[in-house]
Write an enzyme that holds these catalytic residues in place. Structure first.
Site, PDB file in Angstrom:
ATOM      1  N   ARG A   9      14.298 -19.826 117.834  1.00  0.00           N
ATOM      2  CA  ARG A   9      14.453 -20.142 118.657  1.00  0.00           C
ATOM      3  C   ARG A   9      13.932 -21.547 119.778  1.00  0.00           C
ATOM      4  O   ARG A   9      12.305 -20.961 119.731  1.00  0.00           O
ATOM      5  CB  ARG A   9      14.287 -18.602 120.224  1.00  0.00           C
ATOM      6  CG  ARG A   9      15.567 -17.388 119.947  1.00  0.00           C
ATOM      7  CD  ARG A   9      14.994 -16.611 119.950  1.00  0.00           C
ATOM      8  NE  ARG A   9      16.427 -15.795 119.277  1.00  0.00           N
ATOM      9  CZ  ARG A   9      16.494 -13.975 119.843  1.00  0.00           C
ATOM     10  NH1 ARG A   9      15.616 -13.787 121.188  1.00  0.00           N
ATOM     11  NH2 ARG A   9      16.285 -13.599 119.162  1.00  0.00           N
ATOM     12  N   ARG A  27       5.432 -15.398 121.904  1.00  0.00           N
ATOM     13  CA  ARG A  27       6.568 -16.215 121.757  1.00  0.00           C
ATOM     14  C   ARG A  27       6.761 -17.044 121.017  1.00  0.00           C
ATOM     15  O   ARG A  27       5.388 -17.617 120.626  1.00  0.00           O
ATOM     16  CB  ARG A  27       6.602 -16.364 123.072  1.00  0.00           C
ATOM     17  CG  ARG A  27       8.008 -17.042 123.195  1.00  0.00           C
ATOM     18  CD  ARG A  27       8.526 -17.293 125.227  1.00  0.00           C
ATOM     19  NE  ARG A  27       8.419 -16.186 125.766  1.00  0.00           N
ATOM     20  CZ  ARG A  27       9.124 -16.324 126.846  1.00  0.00           C
ATOM     21  NH1 ARG A  27       9.120 -17.302 127.806  1.00  0.00           N
ATOM     22  NH2 ARG A  27       8.530 -15.215 127.822  1.00  0.00           N
ATOM     23  N   GLU A  37       7.555  -6.392 124.634  1.00  0.00           N
ATOM     24  CA  GLU A  37       9.021  -6.524 123.456  1.00  0.00           C
ATOM     25  C   GLU A  37       9.580  -6.410 122.724  1.00  0.00           C
ATOM     26  O   GLU A  37       8.422  -7.780 121.956  1.00  0.00           O
ATOM     27  CB  GLU A  37      10.313  -7.191 124.931  1.00  0.00           C
ATOM     28  CG  GLU A  37      11.697  -6.722 124.033  1.00  0.00           C
ATOM     29  CD  GLU A  37      12.647  -7.809 124.530  1.00  0.00           C
ATOM     30  OE1 GLU A  37      13.947  -7.650 123.781  1.00  0.00           O
ATOM     31  OE2 GLU A  37      12.198  -8.489 125.526  1.00  0.00           O
ATOM     32  N   SER A  60      15.916  -5.203 121.836  1.00  0.00           N
ATOM     33  CA  SER A  60      16.333  -4.908 122.456  1.00  0.00           C
ATOM     34  C   SER A  60      17.973  -4.364 121.598  1.00  0.00           C
ATOM     35  O   SER A  60      18.250  -4.439 120.598  1.00  0.00           O
ATOM     36  CB  SER A  60      17.064  -6.173 123.115  1.00  0.00           C
ATOM     37  OG  SER A  60      16.050  -6.378 124.034  1.00  0.00           O
ATOM     38  N   ARG A 111       5.524  -9.603 118.037  1.00  0.00           N
ATOM     39  CA  ARG A 111       4.472  -8.306 118.217  1.00  0.00           C
ATOM     40  C   ARG A 111       4.269  -7.496 118.254  1.00  0.00           C
ATOM     41  O   ARG A 111       3.535  -6.792 118.712  1.00  0.00           O
ATOM     42  CB  ARG A 111       5.945  -8.117 120.015  1.00  0.00           C
ATOM     43  CG  ARG A 111       5.691  -9.734 120.814  1.00  0.00           C
ATOM     44  CD  ARG A 111       7.017  -9.478 121.567  1.00  0.00           C
ATOM     45  NE  ARG A 111       7.295 -11.009 122.282  1.00  0.00           N
ATOM     46  CZ  ARG A 111       8.157 -11.567 122.967  1.00  0.00           C
ATOM     47  NH1 ARG A 111       8.661 -10.407 123.440  1.00  0.00           N
ATOM     48  NH2 ARG A 111       7.957 -12.173 123.827  1.00  0.00           N
TER      49      ARG A 111
END
Length: 424
Positions: A265, A280, A352, A355, A393
């Site tokens: 990403r 990140r 997070e 998802s 994470r």
């Protein structure tokens, strides 16, 4: 993408749902789509009528020529030439209208499920449950970016040297921990009934459009322009696209696949504690679970996926919480998303790590992914996916929450996978 028939038959409900997303141009876009669809139908009707007339004239011309009535035949030939020009114009305009209709449909996000709360940002997400006890660390506890330097297990400077920021190098016990987590997540997925897939990590443009990364996230994906291929942001893209343009037999459903891939990403954010270290990255490892189901089974499937992810976090002994995302924080293609976050004890904040989303027919409509019903009609399927799990994470929380003066204690479930029980 949304179906035109749904926009037409349930316009008010669609607009109310898009309002939850704070989508400003919803009404204008929906009306534009309906107008384009009507123009498409009108052009197709005119084209078909002209073609039918031309076919009838051709039949008549043949008869006239046989009868020696050349003058009348020539008159009909002239009309046939006019119809041919009309059809050419109709076909050209129809192509443009269909292209514009498709592009306008691509702009519309999915309609949120009725259970999605209204809201504008992550601050408005609903906490569904919180599980586990947050560890209390001593005052001199270190954040993970200091711990990885202390134990020499991840090197950001080397990654920056050979590639750039956001591409870490994992070393020694750090590399072995990565491999252990990947294998643990894959083994758990297989035990839960998922078939392991090892897909390509480069996809073509059609695959990006199929799952909705294009055109929505074009700027966030790494693009190899020489070959017009994209590095995947998640294994969802290639694994779901395995079934693009397919009609699935009912007995094959539900389809449950899992795959490990590196993910890429471009958006890494600004520098600061909230994006520091592993928080990140541009490249990271993740195991993804994907399901394809009949519509009436998809929300039960979503609950099962969330339960599976929770089971992983419980085995890793990490305190976590489950969030139902509000309309303003949901992904473009999702109808309902649950985020799972783990507690980072040294940073004193939630991170997070997963998802899990139900896309209903949104992706399937783009993919032309269908099944045959009992009355032999084709119907769009529902697609779902979830991170099970993303590693960075998870590693950050494991390092921070389990730090001791003697080293970093690892949860028992990882001991056999790592070949060691402690880092340091």
């Amino acid at each position: 993408m949304l179906q035109v028939s749904v926009l037409k038959e349930h316009t008010a409900a669609v607009l109310a749902g898009l309002a939850k997303r704070n989508y400003k141009t919803a009404e204008a876009d929906v009306q534009a789509i309906l107008a384009l669809d009507q123009r498409r139908k009108d052009l197709q009707t005119a084209h078909d009528q002209a073609q039918a007339e031309a076919n009838e004239l051709a039949r008549q011309i043949g008869g006239l020529m046989k009868a020696g009535n050349k003058a009348e035949a020539d008159t009909l030939k002239a009309r046939t030439a006019e119809l041919k020009q009309q059809n050419k114009a109709h076909a050209e305009e129809l192509t443009e209208v269909e292209k514009e209709l498709q592009q306008t449909l691509y702009k519309l996000p999915n309609v949120p499920h009725s259970s999605v709360p209204a809201g504008r940002s992550a601050d408005d997400n609903e906490v569904v449950r919180e599980v586990g006890t947050k560890p209390e660390l001593p005052a001199d506890a270190k954040p993970h970016w200091d711990l990885i330097e202390q134990y020499d297990i991840i090197d950001f400077a080397l990654g920056n040297k050979i590639t750039g920021a956001g591409f870490p190098v994992y070393k020694g016990q750090g590399a072995r921990l990565q491999r252990a987590l990947i294998n643990f997540f894959l083994d758990e997925a297989r035990a839960a009934g998922y078939t392991e897939i090892q897909p390509p990590i480069l996809v073509n443009e059609a695959s990006g459009y199929g799952t909705g990364q294009l055109p929505d996230k074009e700027g966030q994906m790494y693009h190899s322009t020489a070959d017009d291929l994209y590095l995947i942001p998640t294994a969802e893209v290639p694994i779901t696209n395995l079934y693009r343009d397919e009609i699935i037999a009912p007995e094959q459903l539900p389809i449950r696949n899992a795959g490990y891939t590196p993910c890429f990403r471009r958006e890494a954010g600004s520098w600061g504690a909230h994006v520091r270290g592993l928080n990140r990255l541009h490249q990271f490892d993740k195991v993804e679970i994907v399901q394809i189901t009949q519509p009436e089974q998809s929300y039960a499937a979503l609950e099962g996926m969330v339960a599976h992810i929770e089971g992983l976090l419980q085995k890793l002994e990490l305190p976590y919480r489950v969030l139902r995302l509000c309309g303003g924080d949901m992904g473009f293609t999702s109808a309902l998303t649950f985020d799972l976050e783990v507690w980072s004890a040294a940073q004193q904040r939630w991170l997070e790590v997963s998802s899990a989303s139900n896309f209903e027919t949104y992706q399937a409509n783009r993919l032309k992914l269908r099944y045959r019903t009992e009355n032999n009609k084709t119907q769009l399927l529902h697609t779902l996916n979830g991170s099970a799990l993303a590693l960075p994470r998870i590693v950050a929380a494991l390092l921070e929450n389990n730090q001791t003066p003697e080293g970093i204690r690892l949860p028992a479930v990882l001991h056999s996978y790592c070949g060691f029980s402690q880092i340091g």
